[in-house]
Write a protein that holds these residues in place. Sequence first.
Motif, PDB file in Angstrom:
ATOM      1  N   ALA A  79     -13.530  32.472 -64.833  1.00 13.59           N
ATOM      2  CA  ALA A  79     -14.553  31.737 -65.587  1.00 13.59           C
ATOM      3  C   ALA A  79     -14.247  30.242 -65.618  1.00 13.59           C
ATOM      4  O   ALA A  79     -15.142  29.407 -65.442  1.00 13.59           O
ATOM      5  N   SER A  80     -12.981  29.891 -65.810  1.00 10.70           N
ATOM      6  CA  SER A  80     -12.593  28.482 -65.846  1.00 10.70           C
ATOM      7  C   SER A  80     -12.831  27.807 -64.501  1.00 10.70           C
ATOM      8  O   SER A  80     -13.367  26.676 -64.439  1.00 10.70           O
ATOM      9  N   LEU A  81     -12.469  28.482 -63.416  1.00 10.50           N
ATOM     10  CA  LEU A  81     -12.696  27.917 -62.091  1.00 10.50           C
ATOM     11  C   LEU A  81     -14.182  27.754 -61.797  1.00 10.50           C
ATOM     12  O   LEU A  81     -14.610  26.761 -61.199  1.00 10.50           O
ATOM     13  N   ARG A 106      -0.357  29.357 -61.158  1.00  8.80           N
ATOM     14  CA  ARG A 106      -1.655  28.750 -61.468  1.00  8.80           C
ATOM     15  C   ARG A 106      -2.753  29.362 -60.601  1.00  8.80           C
ATOM     16  O   ARG A 106      -2.535  29.625 -59.415  1.00  8.80           O
ATOM     17  N   ALA A 151     -10.784  35.543 -67.186  1.00  3.78           N
ATOM     18  CA  ALA A 151     -10.823  34.271 -67.908  1.00  3.78           C
ATOM     19  C   ALA A 151     -10.528  33.110 -66.965  1.00  3.78           C
ATOM     20  O   ALA A 151     -11.161  32.041 -67.047  1.00  3.78           O
ATOM     21  N   GLU A 152      -9.570  33.300 -66.059  1.00  8.37           N
ATOM     22  CA  GLU A 152      -9.256  32.233 -65.098  1.00  8.37           C
ATOM     23  C   GLU A 152     -10.391  32.038 -64.105  1.00  8.37           C
ATOM     24  O   GLU A 152     -10.699  30.897 -63.717  1.00  8.37           O
ATOM     25  N   ARG A 169     -16.604  27.292 -64.013  1.00  7.57           N
ATOM     26  CA  ARG A 169     -17.118  26.161 -64.797  1.00  7.57           C
ATOM     27  C   ARG A 169     -16.843  24.847 -64.075  1.00  7.57           C
ATOM     28  O   ARG A 169     -17.708  23.960 -64.014  1.00  7.57           O
ATOM     29  N   GLN A 170     -15.642  24.725 -63.530  1.00  7.66           N
ATOM     30  CA  GLN A 170     -15.288  23.494 -62.813  1.00  7.66           C
ATOM     31  C   GLN A 170     -16.104  23.350 -61.529  1.00  7.66           C
ATOM     32  O   GLN A 170     -16.605  22.261 -61.213  1.00  7.66           O
ATOM     33  N   GLU A 178     -16.680  33.963 -72.902  1.00  7.94           N
ATOM     34  CA  GLU A 178     -16.281  32.836 -73.750  1.00  7.94           C
ATOM     35  C   GLU A 178     -15.800  31.662 -72.900  1.00  7.94           C
ATOM     36  O   GLU A 178     -16.051  30.502 -73.230  1.00  7.94           O
ATOM     37  N   GLY A 179     -15.119  31.963 -71.789  1.00  9.48           N
ATOM     38  CA  GLY A 179     -14.616  30.899 -70.930  1.00  9.48           C
ATOM     39  C   GLY A 179     -15.719  30.167 -70.199  1.00  9.48           C
ATOM     40  O   GLY A 179     -15.622  28.961 -69.969  1.00  9.48           O
ATOM     41  N   TYR A 180     -16.778  30.909 -69.836  1.00  5.75           N
ATOM     42  CA  TYR A 180     -17.869  30.256 -69.112  1.00  5.75           C
ATOM     43  C   TYR A 180     -18.944  29.736 -70.055  1.00  5.75           C
ATOM     44  O   TYR A 180     -19.535  28.687 -69.828  1.00  5.75           O
ATOM     45  N   GLU A 204     -13.533  37.510 -72.704  1.00  8.39           N
ATOM     46  CA  GLU A 204     -12.852  36.260 -72.375  1.00  8.39           C
ATOM     47  C   GLU A 204     -13.567  35.528 -71.242  1.00  8.39           C
ATOM     48  O   GLU A 204     -13.619  34.288 -71.236  1.00  8.39           O
TER      49      GLU A 204
END
Length: 307
Positions: A117-119, A200, A114-115, A121-122, A241-243, A238
């Motif tokens: 995916a968040s990175l 983080r 999930a983390e 996306r950014q 969903e995160g991406y 996750e």
Amino acid sequence: MAQVPGDSFDAERAWLILREACSTIHVSPSGGELIRLGENAVFWLSSRTVVARVGRGDARAAEAEREIKVARWLAGSPVPAVRPLEIAQPLRIGDHFVTLWESVAGEISYGTPAELASLLRQLHALEPPADIALPHADPFRRARCCLANATALADEDRLFLSALLDRLAARYARLEFPLRPGVVHGDANVCNVFRDHHGRPVLGDLDTVAVGPRELDLVPAAVYYDRLGWHSAGEYREFVEGYGFDVRHWPGYGLLADALEVEMVTWLAQNADQDDKAGRELAKRVKTLRTGASRAAWAPFLWHQHD
């Protein structure tokens, strides 16, 4: 200066190169610890406050220089990423290049899907930097480079893998991609997401950053779940969903999954002749590629220092 003998690249040779690099910038190598050995040898220095990366050879020069530029570019972006020391680098020692980085933490702790995916996306939301000539992403370049260094492979296995890459590359040229191309990491797996002192997630290993199809960065998580079983169904859900996109539903997924498997085999083959466990894992992986057997028996393998 110390003499760095031989042409092979192993932990001992990398350490000699690093010690020589440290002498040129007056950094003490005492207490250095090997973190992992792959395409680069990665060490902790200075009570684990500095991370040093030693590249295999002259062919990595452009990558090392670009990686420093990319990291400094990302430092001014919303993407949390590893940061190089504020010195003139990379450092050249013979045919090798050394880079030095701020250590994000004193222990290794990887992020979650999930983390990741968040990175991603950014990172994917960024426009390519105007002042850095990012290469076009090539999902076969790394495997071919590793194959050239794969001394543990029998000649017949090397020829088999090279021919397989050629067939996959020919098919890749005809793919159509649904996502808008842009900046991609190029080696987007959870082992390149590190938790900092505050827990983080931080994006690392930036030498493969390029411009190309964003689908390339989504394939590793899918393969880790779908073929290898290294991610659970919940973890992969996750990630998706995160991406916001499930790459498995794209017709080109199977081809890129096959390419990633070859890369994982050739990456392991670089140093497998130095480690019996790695040699056994390599033989197993090559056999499954040859026979089409399930990849579920593949074991995760990181080149950490062994006691």
